[in-house]
Design an enzyme around this catalytic site. Structure first.
Site, PDB file in Angstrom:
ATOM      1  N   ARG A  26      48.325  48.820  36.489  1.00  0.00           N
ATOM      2  CA  ARG A  26      47.594  47.694  37.095  1.00  0.00           C
ATOM      3  C   ARG A  26      46.367  47.301  36.288  1.00  0.00           C
ATOM      4  O   ARG A  26      45.316  46.965  36.854  1.00  0.00           O
ATOM      5  CB  ARG A  26      47.147  48.033  38.526  1.00  0.00           C
ATOM      6  CG  ARG A  26      48.245  47.983  39.553  1.00  0.00           C
ATOM      7  CD  ARG A  26      48.595  46.551  39.919  1.00  0.00           C
ATOM      8  NE  ARG A  26      49.784  46.537  40.752  1.00  0.00           N
ATOM      9  CZ  ARG A  26      49.769  46.573  42.083  1.00  0.00           C
ATOM     10  NH1 ARG A  26      48.639  46.563  42.721  1.00  0.00           N
ATOM     11  NH2 ARG A  26      50.883  46.571  42.747  1.00  0.00           N
ATOM     12  N   ARG A  30      43.398  42.079  40.242  1.00  0.00           N
ATOM     13  CA  ARG A  30      42.293  41.476  40.998  1.00  0.00           C
ATOM     14  C   ARG A  30      40.890  41.905  40.603  1.00  0.00           C
ATOM     15  O   ARG A  30      39.921  41.265  40.985  1.00  0.00           O
ATOM     16  CB  ARG A  30      42.493  41.766  42.497  1.00  0.00           C
ATOM     17  CG  ARG A  30      43.531  40.880  43.128  1.00  0.00           C
ATOM     18  CD  ARG A  30      43.965  41.421  44.466  1.00  0.00           C
ATOM     19  NE  ARG A  30      44.661  42.679  44.267  1.00  0.00           N
ATOM     20  CZ  ARG A  30      45.293  43.344  45.248  1.00  0.00           C
ATOM     21  NH1 ARG A  30      45.278  42.892  46.469  1.00  0.00           N
ATOM     22  NH2 ARG A  30      45.912  44.466  44.975  1.00  0.00           N
ATOM     23  N   ARG A  39      44.815  33.044  39.620  1.00  0.00           N
ATOM     24  CA  ARG A  39      45.525  33.225  40.886  1.00  0.00           C
ATOM     25  C   ARG A  39      45.159  32.116  41.868  1.00  0.00           C
ATOM     26  O   ARG A  39      46.004  31.635  42.617  1.00  0.00           O
ATOM     27  CB  ARG A  39      45.184  34.587  41.469  1.00  0.00           C
ATOM     28  CG  ARG A  39      45.923  34.941  42.739  1.00  0.00           C
ATOM     29  CD  ARG A  39      45.843  36.430  42.896  1.00  0.00           C
ATOM     30  NE  ARG A  39      46.202  36.965  44.182  1.00  0.00           N
ATOM     31  CZ  ARG A  39      45.409  37.012  45.232  1.00  0.00           C
ATOM     32  NH1 ARG A  39      44.201  36.455  45.172  1.00  0.00           N
ATOM     33  NH2 ARG A  39      45.798  37.597  46.338  1.00  0.00           N
ATOM     34  N   ASP A  76      56.471  42.114  39.001  1.00  0.00           N
ATOM     35  CA  ASP A  76      56.419  43.035  40.137  1.00  0.00           C
ATOM     36  C   ASP A  76      57.777  43.698  40.344  1.00  0.00           C
ATOM     37  O   ASP A  76      58.807  43.095  40.030  1.00  0.00           O
ATOM     38  CB  ASP A  76      56.011  42.297  41.416  1.00  0.00           C
ATOM     39  CG  ASP A  76      55.550  43.286  42.480  1.00  0.00           C
ATOM     40  OD1 ASP A  76      54.366  43.668  42.451  1.00  0.00           O
ATOM     41  OD2 ASP A  76      56.386  43.706  43.295  1.00  0.00           O
ATOM     42  N   TYR A 150      61.512  49.369  50.253  1.00  0.00           N
ATOM     43  CA  TYR A 150      60.993  48.046  50.634  1.00  0.00           C
ATOM     44  C   TYR A 150      62.091  47.165  51.229  1.00  0.00           C
ATOM     45  O   TYR A 150      61.860  46.408  52.170  1.00  0.00           O
ATOM     46  CB  TYR A 150      60.362  47.344  49.423  1.00  0.00           C
ATOM     47  CG  TYR A 150      59.002  47.900  49.055  1.00  0.00           C
ATOM     48  CD1 TYR A 150      57.861  47.514  49.758  1.00  0.00           C
ATOM     49  CD2 TYR A 150      58.853  48.821  48.027  1.00  0.00           C
ATOM     50  CE1 TYR A 150      56.612  48.023  49.437  1.00  0.00           C
ATOM     51  CE2 TYR A 150      57.606  49.342  47.697  1.00  0.00           C
ATOM     52  CZ  TYR A 150      56.493  48.940  48.404  1.00  0.00           C
ATOM     53  OH  TYR A 150      55.259  49.450  48.094  1.00  0.00           O
TER      54      TYR A 150
HETATM   55  O1  CP3 Z   1      49.203  45.477  35.397  1.00  0.00           O
HETATM   56  C1  CP3 Z   1      50.289  45.984  35.753  1.00  0.00           C
HETATM   57  O2  CP3 Z   1      50.395  47.186  36.099  1.00  0.00           O
HETATM   58  C2  CP3 Z   1      51.556  45.172  35.672  1.00  0.00           C
HETATM   59  C3  CP3 Z   1      51.960  44.448  36.840  1.00  0.00           C
HETATM   60  C4  CP3 Z   1      52.431  45.177  38.095  1.00  0.00           C
HETATM   61  C5  CP3 Z   1      52.188  44.670  39.394  1.00  0.00           C
HETATM   62  N1  CP3 Z   1      52.864  45.429  40.287  1.00  0.00           N
HETATM   63  C6  CP3 Z   1      51.367  43.491  39.701  1.00  0.00           C
HETATM   64  C7  CP3 Z   1      50.861  43.284  41.070  1.00  0.00           C
HETATM   65  C8  CP3 Z   1      53.227  46.318  38.242  1.00  0.00           C
HETATM   66  C9  CP3 Z   1      53.730  47.296  37.178  1.00  0.00           C
HETATM   67  C10 CP3 Z   1      53.506  46.452  39.634  1.00  0.00           C
HETATM   68  C11 CP3 Z   1      54.355  47.511  40.186  1.00  0.00           C
HETATM   69  C12 CP3 Z   1      54.503  47.619  41.645  1.00  0.00           C
HETATM   70  N2  CP3 Z   1      54.589  46.613  42.575  1.00  0.00           N
HETATM   71  C13 CP3 Z   1      54.669  48.849  42.335  1.00  0.00           C
HETATM   72  C14 CP3 Z   1      54.760  50.210  41.680  1.00  0.00           C
HETATM   73  C15 CP3 Z   1      53.426  50.753  41.320  1.00  0.00           C
HETATM   74  C16 CP3 Z   1      52.563  51.146  42.502  1.00  0.00           C
HETATM   75  O3  CP3 Z   1      51.526  50.477  42.682  1.00  0.00           O
HETATM   76  O4  CP3 Z   1      52.922  52.080  43.222  1.00  0.00           O
HETATM   77  C17 CP3 Z   1      54.801  48.555  43.706  1.00  0.00           C
HETATM   78  C18 CP3 Z   1      54.992  49.557  44.816  1.00  0.00           C
HETATM   79  C19 CP3 Z   1      54.752  47.134  43.840  1.00  0.00           C
HETATM   80  C20 CP3 Z   1      54.911  46.331  45.094  1.00  0.00           C
HETATM   81  C21 CP3 Z   1      53.668  45.606  45.412  1.00  0.00           C
HETATM   82  N3  CP3 Z   1      53.204  44.518  44.713  1.00  0.00           N
HETATM   83  C22 CP3 Z   1      52.769  45.866  46.470  1.00  0.00           C
HETATM   84  C23 CP3 Z   1      52.895  46.984  47.473  1.00  0.00           C
HETATM   85  C24 CP3 Z   1      51.756  44.910  46.380  1.00  0.00           C
HETATM   86  C25 CP3 Z   1      50.612  44.725  47.353  1.00  0.00           C
HETATM   87  C26 CP3 Z   1      49.572  45.743  47.164  1.00  0.00           C
HETATM   88  C27 CP3 Z   1      48.479  45.206  46.288  1.00  0.00           C
HETATM   89  O5  CP3 Z   1      47.988  45.950  45.424  1.00  0.00           O
HETATM   90  O6  CP3 Z   1      48.125  44.048  46.490  1.00  0.00           O
HETATM   91  C28 CP3 Z   1      52.016  44.101  45.247  1.00  0.00           C
HETATM   92  C29 CP3 Z   1      51.189  42.982  44.739  1.00  0.00           C
HETATM   93  C30 CP3 Z   1      50.763  43.041  43.304  1.00  0.00           C
HETATM   94  N4  CP3 Z   1      51.550  43.420  42.250  1.00  0.00           N
HETATM   95  C31 CP3 Z   1      49.501  42.644  42.790  1.00  0.00           C
HETATM   96  C32 CP3 Z   1      49.561  42.777  41.406  1.00  0.00           C
HETATM   97  C33 CP3 Z   1      48.490  42.434  40.402  1.00  0.00           C
HETATM   98  C34 CP3 Z   1      48.355  42.090  43.621  1.00  0.00           C
HETATM   99  C35 CP3 Z   1      48.655  40.670  43.845  1.00  0.00           C
HETATM  100  C36 CP3 Z   1      47.468  39.863  44.251  1.00  0.00           C
HETATM  101  O7  CP3 Z   1      47.124  39.880  45.431  1.00  0.00           O
HETATM  102  O8  CP3 Z   1      46.887  39.201  43.369  1.00  0.00           O
END
Ligand code: CP3
Length: 346
Positions: A26, A30, A39, A76, A150
């Site tokens: 990540r 944000r 965003r 994602d 999920y």
């Molecule tokens: O920078 C990076 O790591 C690359 C991009 C990336 C994202 N998600 C962007 C993202 C990667 C590799 C992921 C993987 C991901 N997505 C996982 C596995 C890793 C982990 O965190 O356990 C999972 C479980 C997800 C599913 C997911 N996506 C969830 C549960 C959420 C909401 C929780 C949160 O942090 O907001 C997301 C949204 C998400 N994926 C965001 C980002 C940058 C936040 C989106 C936003 O609100 O701007």
């Protein structure tokens, strides 16, 4: 071209780099004002992921700021269910919401439509053309088990009670869903490699929900199958596995049996166990606590030094889970510089 020089790829091949490479799960997101700005313009997260111009810019944002050794594709893990035809939404302050799959009929209807993820591959092409020659580009997907969690529950609010009930009561149905996900992830990852991804990470964020023979069947076996299929086509692309919160023995089984080239360890993993039982098998990546990155300062540097000294240079420095939104960007800059300037005791 110069791929062999990239320190992240060197470690993944088991060769010592000149200095410990670092990237952060990540690392885009944000906590960066430039991410928040885009965003706001995009309106929602899915459009950000599926617009190559934006997604490639976001992938590169942390690289420009901090000089990290790897870029990870901005996308994602839930894009795979989306491309399988599942309705997916990211709601403000709530996280992802999917239309849950409830029965065999719903699983039979799932069909991976590669057209839907074409923008992701286009993002990779764009990023690749702009990366410095020492920076690796990492593609990724969710592990079949985590993505199934999920898809079965629809969200993470209740701790995946339905997915756990399927493990106990509906193994045949779960097997069918997992097999579908292995096939879809295979296409998705092979396409990422063809577009220019140089290494892959498989995120099994919810591996820790199951153990024993369930862990073997639903975490290890599908991951091994996916890795085998990728390796059949692309034997030289390294794969990093991340079975988050698996117990010590789970991690050890995973590293011995799945065929991954390296293991990403979570925050809870003991450095002592990792050094003695895991690192002799395969290179490790990890595992600074993301909350310590929020604190910064000497607390952060001391914790980072301990990790660096434990593993030595044949290691990829990373967090134990993703960067959290409240992280001050200056702390990330400080951490990356600290890792890059670290000298190991002679
Ligand atoms: O920078 C990076 O790591 C690359 C991009 C990336 C994202 N998600 C962007 C993202 C990667 C590799 C992921 C993987 C991901 N997505 C996982 C596995 C890793 C982990 O965190 O356990 C999972 C479980 C997800 C599913 C997911 N996506 C969830 C549960 C959420 C909401 C929780 C949160 O942090 O907001 C997301 C949204 C998400 N994926 C965001 C980002 C940058 C936040 C989106 C936003 O609100 O701007």
């Amino acid at each position: 071209m110069y791929e062999t020089e990239k320190p992240v790829l060197k470690v993944l091949r088991g060769e010592k780099p000149d200095r410990t490479p670092v990237w952060l799960m990540r690392q885009a997101g944000r906590y960066l004002p430039e991410y928040m700005e885009l965003r706001k313009k995009a309106g929602n997260f899915l459009d950000l992921c599926l617009t190559p111009e934006w997604a490639s810019d976001i992938t590169l944002q942390p690289i420009r700021r901090f000089g990290l050794d790897a870029a990870i594709l901005f996308a994602d893990i839930l894009l795979v269910p989306m491309a399988l035809g599942v309705k997916l939404e990211f709601r403000e302050g709530e996280g992802p919401v999917l239309q849950p799959v409830e029965n065999e009929n719903a699983i039979d209807k799932l069909l991976f439509d590669n057209e839907k993820t074409l923008p992701v591959y286009e993002t990779i092409v764009r990023v690749k053309s702009e990366l410095h020659r020492n920076t690796a580009l990492i593609g990724f997907c969710g592990a079949p088990w985590t993505v199934a969690c999920y898809m079965i529950d629809g969200n993470s609010k209740t701790g995946f009670t339905k997915a756990k009930a399927w493990v106990a009561e509906k193994p045949a149905l779960l097997g069918k869903l997992i097999a579908t996900l292995v096939g879809a992830s295979e296409i998705y990852l092979n396409e990422q490699i063809d577009a220019g991804a140089e290494a892959l990470q498989i995120f099994d964020s919810w591996a820790g929900l199951i153990e024993g023979k369930d862990f073997t069947r639903w975490v290890i076996e599908p991951t091994r199958e996916l890795v085998n299929r990728i390796k059949a086509k692309h034997p030289h692309i390294p794969v990093i596995g991340f079975p988050r919160e698996a117990a010590n023995e789970g991690y050890r089984d995973y590293i011995l049996k799945t065929g991954v080239d390296a293991l990403s360890i979570d925050t809870a993993m003991s450095l002592d166990y990792a050094k003695k039982q895991l690192q002799p098998v395969k290179p490790l990546q990890g595992n600074l606590n993301p909350q310590i990155l929020v604190k910064g300062g000497d607390t952060m540097k001391n914790a980072a030094a301990k990790i660096l000294n434990t593993f030595g240079p044949l290691h990829i420095f990373n967090l134990g889970h993703g960067v959290v939104p409240e992280t001050p960007p200056e702390h990330v800059a400080e951490l990356v510089d600290f890792v890059h300037n670290f000298t190991f005791p002679a």
